[in-house]
Design an enzyme around this catalytic site. Structure first.
Site, PDB file in Angstrom:
ATOM      1  N   GLY A 163       2.057   2.040  10.790  1.00 50.99           N
ATOM      2  CA  GLY A 163       3.004   3.137  10.647  1.00 50.99           C
ATOM      3  C   GLY A 163       3.680   3.531  11.946  1.00 50.99           C
ATOM      4  N   SER A 181       3.001  -2.362  10.340  1.00 54.73           N
ATOM      5  CA  SER A 181       4.450  -2.394  10.565  1.00 54.73           C
ATOM      6  C   SER A 181       5.090  -3.740  10.218  1.00 54.73           C
ATOM      7  CB  SER A 181       4.780  -1.993  12.009  1.00 54.73           C
ATOM      8  OG  SER A 181       4.326  -0.671  12.254  1.00 54.73           O
ATOM      9  N   GLU A 225      -7.025   4.566   7.766  1.00 51.51           N
ATOM     10  CA  GLU A 225      -6.792   5.985   7.460  1.00 51.51           C
ATOM     11  C   GLU A 225      -8.018   6.600   6.802  1.00 51.51           C
ATOM     12  OE1 GLU A 225      -3.029   5.454   5.468  1.00 51.51           O
ATOM     13  OE2 GLU A 225      -2.144   4.899   7.387  1.00 51.51           O
ATOM     14  N   GLU A 227      -5.830  -5.197  10.410  1.00 52.35           N
ATOM     15  CA  GLU A 227      -4.805  -4.175  10.637  1.00 52.35           C
ATOM     16  C   GLU A 227      -5.108  -3.428  11.935  1.00 52.35           C
ATOM     17  OE1 GLU A 227      -2.742  -2.970   6.752  1.00 52.35           O
ATOM     18  OE2 GLU A 227      -4.500  -1.713   6.954  1.00 52.35           O
ATOM     19  N   HIS A 275      -9.774   1.007   4.840  1.00 54.69           N
ATOM     20  CA  HIS A 275      -8.490   1.216   5.521  1.00 54.69           C
ATOM     21  C   HIS A 275      -8.699   2.178   6.692  1.00 54.69           C
ATOM     22  CE1 HIS A 275      -4.397   2.447   6.357  1.00 54.69           C
ATOM     23  NE2 HIS A 275      -4.010   1.362   5.736  1.00 54.69           N
ATOM     24  N   LYS A 278       0.120   4.287  -0.378  1.00 54.12           N
ATOM     25  CA  LYS A 278      -0.530   5.470   0.225  1.00 54.12           C
ATOM     26  C   LYS A 278      -0.329   6.704  -0.663  1.00 54.12           C
ATOM     27  CE  LYS A 278      -0.235   3.187   4.632  1.00 54.12           C
ATOM     28  NZ  LYS A 278      -0.201   3.269   6.077  1.00 54.12           N
ATOM     29  N   ASN A 321       0.875  -1.180   0.000  1.00 54.35           N
ATOM     30  CA  ASN A 321       0.000   0.000   0.000  1.00 54.35           C
ATOM     31  C   ASN A 321       0.912   1.230   0.000  1.00 54.35           C
ATOM     32  OD1 ASN A 321      -1.797   2.039   0.487  1.00 54.35           O
ATOM     33  ND2 ASN A 321      -2.440   1.314   2.512  1.00 54.35           N
TER      34      ASN A 321
HETATM   35  P1  PGA Z   1       2.526   0.056   7.690  1.00 53.39           P
HETATM   36  O1  PGA Z   1       1.097   0.300   6.978  1.00 53.39           O
HETATM   37  O2  PGA Z   1       3.077  -1.220   7.137  1.00 53.39           O
HETATM   38  O3  PGA Z   1       3.351   1.259   7.317  1.00 53.39           O
HETATM   39  O4  PGA Z   1       2.261  -0.036   9.144  1.00 53.39           O
HETATM   40  C1  PGA Z   1       0.207  -0.763   6.789  1.00 53.39           C
HETATM   41  C2  PGA Z   1      -1.056  -0.257   6.126  1.00 53.39           C
HETATM   42  O5  PGA Z   1      -1.439   0.884   6.351  1.00 53.39           O
HETATM   43  O6  PGA Z   1      -1.694  -1.000   5.351  1.00 53.39           O
END
Ligand code: PGA
Length: 261
Positions: free
Chosen positions: A181, A220, A104, A175, A102, A12, A10
Site C-alpha cells: 500500500g 504495490s 495487516e 509480501e 497477512h 481488504k 485482496n
Molecule cells: P497492495 O496490497 O497491492 O495495495 O500493496 C497488497 C496486499 O496487501 O496484499
C-alpha cells in the site's frame, strides 16, 4: 508439471455487497476468453469482505471463473469464540480458501506465528485453500536479516501443519511489509532472491510437494511492474491489494501473469 499461477485480489475492508458484485461482474466480463476456454494459465481469485462472499457466488467456481477467499479465518472450527468465523462457515458462504497471516492482521490484530500456525492447520484440515503471507518490515530489510526473518516466519507459521495436508491447497505469498500500500515495490532482483530462498526451504522440508507450491509476490503490484516481477524467477503470480479494486488494472495484471514465459 508446471506450477499453478494465481492472481488474487485482496479487497481488504473495501466495498459493499452491491459494489463488490459490480466489480466482480466487470472482472469476469473482462477475462480474456482464451483464459477461460484454453488451458487455464492463471487461476483468478478475489477476497472480498466477509459479508459480500455469498453475493459473489454466481461468478465463482464452478459456476464462474473466480475462486473466492476469506481475508481471515478462525483457528478453530466452531464454538464459544465471539466474532470468529471458522473454515467450515467460510466454505458455507462460498469461500474456496482464506488468506492467513497477512501483515495487516499480524500488525493491527497482533496475530503471531503460533496463532497463524493453528489457523493454517485448521483451514487446511477443513479442506480450504490457504494463502499464507510472510514478509519483513523495513527495519529488518535494512538490517540485512530479511531472508532469515522470512524463513523463520514461514517455518513457525507452518509448524502445526500436518505434512499430509500440504498438497495443492497451500499457496505462499511473499509480501514485504514496507511495500504494501505504499507504492514502493521490491526490485525484481530482491523478489527473485527471496522466492528462491522460500522455494529451497519448502523443498528441503517438504520434498516435491513443497517444491511445487505456488509462491506469489504482493506489495504495490500494478500493471506497470507486473511483467518485470513475473520475470524475477520463482514468481507464480500476485496477491494484489490497491490495484485489484479497479477492474481494468486487475485484468491487465491477470493477463501479464498468464502470458509471462
Ligand atoms: P497492495 O496490497 O497491492 O495495495 O500493496 C497488497 C496486499 O496487501 O496484499
Amino acid at each position: 508439471m508446471a506450477r499453478v499461477r494465481w492472481t488474487i485480489g485482496n479487497w481488504k475492508q473495501n466495498l459493499f455487497r452491491g459494489t463488490a458484485e459490480l466489480l466482480a461482474t466487470d472482472i469476469v466480463e473482462g477475462i480474456p476468453a482464451e483464459l477461460l476456454e484454453g488451458p487455464v494459465r492463471t487461476k483468478i481469485g478475489v477476497a472480498p469482505t466477509l459479508v459480500a462472499l455469498d453475493a459473489l457466488a454466481p461468478w465463482s467456481r464452478p459456476a464462474g471463473p473466480l475462486y473466492l477467499f476469506g481475508q481471515n479465518c478462525a483457528a478453530q472450527e466452531e464454538g464459544a469464540f465471539t466474532g470468529e468465523v471458522g473454515p467450515g462457515q467460510l466454505a458455507d458462504v462460498g469461500a474456496h480458501g482464506a488468506i492467513l497471516g497477512h501483515s495487516e492482521r499480524r500488525t493491527h490484530f497482533r496475530e503471531d506465528d503460533a496463532l497463524i500456525a493453528r489457523k493454517v492447520q485448521c483451514a487446511l484440515q477443513a479442506g480450504l485453500r490457504v494463502v499464507l503471507c510472510v514478509g519483513e518490515g523495513l527495519e529488518v530489510r535494512e538490517s540485512g536479516e530479511h531472508e532469515n526473518f522470512v524463513i523463520s516466519q514461514l517455518s513457525a507459521s507452518l509448524a502445526e501443519v500436518d505434512p499430509e495436508l500440504f498438497q495443492d491447497r497451500l499457496i505462499l505469498a511473499y509480501e514485504p511489509v514496507w511495500a504494501i500500500g505504499t507504492g514502493k515495490t521490491a526490485s525484481a532482483r530482491d523478489v527473485g532472491a527471496m522466492h528462491k530462498r522460500i522455494r529451497s526451504w519448502l523443498t528441503e522440508h517438504h520434498g516435491a510437494t513443497g517444491a511445487d507450491r505456488s509462491i506469489l509476490y504482493g506489495g504495490s503490484v500494478k500493471p506497470g511492474n507486473a511483467a518485470g516481477l513475473m520475470a524475477a524467477g520463482d514468481v507464480d503470480g500476485f496477491l494484489v491489494g490497491g490495484a485489484s479494486l479497479e477492474a481494468e488494472a486487475f485484468l491487465q495484471i491477470v493477463r501479464l501473469v498468464a502470458e509471462a514465459s
